[in-house]
Design a protein around this motif. Sequence first.
Motif, short mmCIF file in Angstrom:
data_model
loop_
_atom_site.label_atom_id
_atom_site.label_comp_id
_atom_site.label_asym_id
_atom_site.label_seq_id
_atom_site.Cartn_x
_atom_site.Cartn_y
_atom_site.Cartn_z
N TYR A 33 0.84 -1.20 0.00
CA TYR A 33 0.00 0.00 0.00
C TYR A 33 0.87 1.25 0.00
O TYR A 33 1.97 1.25 0.54
CB TYR A 33 -0.92 0.00 1.23
CG TYR A 33 -1.77 -1.23 1.26
CD1 TYR A 33 -2.95 -1.29 0.52
CD2 TYR A 33 -1.37 -2.35 1.98
CE1 TYR A 33 -3.72 -2.45 0.52
CE2 TYR A 33 -2.14 -3.51 1.98
CZ TYR A 33 -3.31 -3.55 1.25
OH TYR A 33 -4.06 -4.68 1.24
N GLU A 47 -0.83 8.92 5.69
CA GLU A 47 -2.07 8.61 4.98
C GLU A 47 -1.82 7.43 4.07
O GLU A 47 -0.78 7.35 3.42
CB GLU A 47 -2.57 9.81 4.18
CG GLU A 47 -3.22 10.85 5.05
CD GLU A 47 -4.05 11.85 4.26
OE1 GLU A 47 -4.29 11.63 3.06
OE2 GLU A 47 -4.45 12.84 4.87
N SER A 48 -2.78 6.53 4.04
CA SER A 48 -2.71 5.38 3.16
C SER A 48 -4.11 5.08 2.66
O SER A 48 -5.07 5.78 3.00
CB SER A 48 -2.13 4.17 3.90
OG SER A 48 -1.88 3.12 2.99
N ALA A 49 -4.22 4.05 1.85
CA ALA A 49 -5.51 3.65 1.32
C ALA A 49 -5.48 2.16 1.01
O ALA A 49 -4.44 1.61 0.65
CB ALA A 49 -5.84 4.44 0.06
N THR A 53 -10.50 2.95 -0.22
CA THR A 53 -10.79 4.05 0.68
C THR A 53 -9.54 4.47 1.47
O THR A 53 -8.58 3.71 1.59
CB THR A 53 -11.95 3.70 1.63
OG1 THR A 53 -12.41 4.89 2.27
CG2 THR A 53 -11.53 2.68 2.67
N ARG A 54 -9.59 5.65 2.01
CA ARG A 54 -8.46 6.26 2.72
C ARG A 54 -8.53 5.98 4.21
O ARG A 54 -9.61 5.94 4.81
CB ARG A 54 -8.52 7.77 2.47
CG ARG A 54 -7.53 8.57 3.27
CD ARG A 54 -7.71 10.04 3.00
NE ARG A 54 -9.02 10.48 3.46
CZ ARG A 54 -9.54 11.65 3.20
NH1 ARG A 54 -8.91 12.52 2.46
NH2 ARG A 54 -10.72 11.97 3.66
N TRP A 55 -7.35 5.82 4.83
CA TRP A 55 -7.25 5.71 6.29
C TRP A 55 -5.95 6.38 6.74
O TRP A 55 -5.08 6.67 5.93
CB TRP A 55 -7.35 4.26 6.76
CG TRP A 55 -6.51 3.26 6.04
CD1 TRP A 55 -6.86 2.56 4.93
CD2 TRP A 55 -5.19 2.83 6.38
NE1 TRP A 55 -5.84 1.71 4.56
CE2 TRP A 55 -4.80 1.86 5.44
CE3 TRP A 55 -4.29 3.16 7.40
CZ2 TRP A 55 -3.56 1.23 5.48
CZ3 TRP A 55 -3.06 2.52 7.44
CH2 TRP A 55 -2.71 1.57 6.49
N ILE A 73 -10.23 5.48 10.41
CA ILE A 73 -10.92 5.68 9.15
C ILE A 73 -12.22 6.42 9.45
O ILE A 73 -12.90 6.12 10.44
CB ILE A 73 -11.20 4.34 8.42
CG1 ILE A 73 -11.89 4.59 7.08
CG2 ILE A 73 -11.98 3.39 9.29
CD1 ILE A 73 -12.02 3.34 6.22
N ILE A 160 -9.97 8.02 -2.11
CA ILE A 160 -8.53 7.74 -2.01
C ILE A 160 -7.77 9.04 -2.29
O ILE A 160 -8.06 9.73 -3.27
CB ILE A 160 -8.12 6.65 -3.02
CG1 ILE A 160 -8.78 5.33 -2.64
CG2 ILE A 160 -6.61 6.51 -3.07
CD1 ILE A 160 -8.48 4.21 -3.59
#
Length: 166
Positions: A33, A47-49, A53-55, A73, A160
């Motif tokens: 990721y 930040e990642s996804a 979706t983004r988290w 999230i 994202i």
Amino acid sequence: PAAVSWNHYRRTRMIYEHFTSTEIATIIHELGYKAHIFRGEKFLWIESASSGTRWTVRLIGTEPFFESMHLSISVWVKTDSLLWCNDWNSNHGWSSAHIEMAEEDDRPVADSDGDFHIIVSTTLNFEGGITESHLTQCLNQWLAIVEEIVQIDDVILPAIPTFPKR
């Protein structure tokens, strides 16, 4: 300095460490990721996804080694937000759901579309150090939670993010 202990069940030597933001981002990247580090005035976050979706990973404490990380999230629901959170919290021991509340009267706040903002999160404490294997396992457990949330029909998920090129 890393502490050493022995897992008596498998007699495997385990090294307990503290991790930097770059090392945590690298582990996320090694899991497949994207991970981009942001620096705020008071804290760092990654930040990642995944699963579309983004988290976020908020790093708590001071650099270079942090005291803990808070994975979260944001989701929005049209249904009863209290019931949604109670259902999530009753069935998920490793993470918890919290409703965004109005400061003036402690009640759930709907946005202009009538959706309620909920944050699903978990915290991993680094005090005393953790193993890289444990950190990776916790991130994998978080990724499973994100995947589960994505499968819920009545949630609205954040888009994202677009990450700058390295």
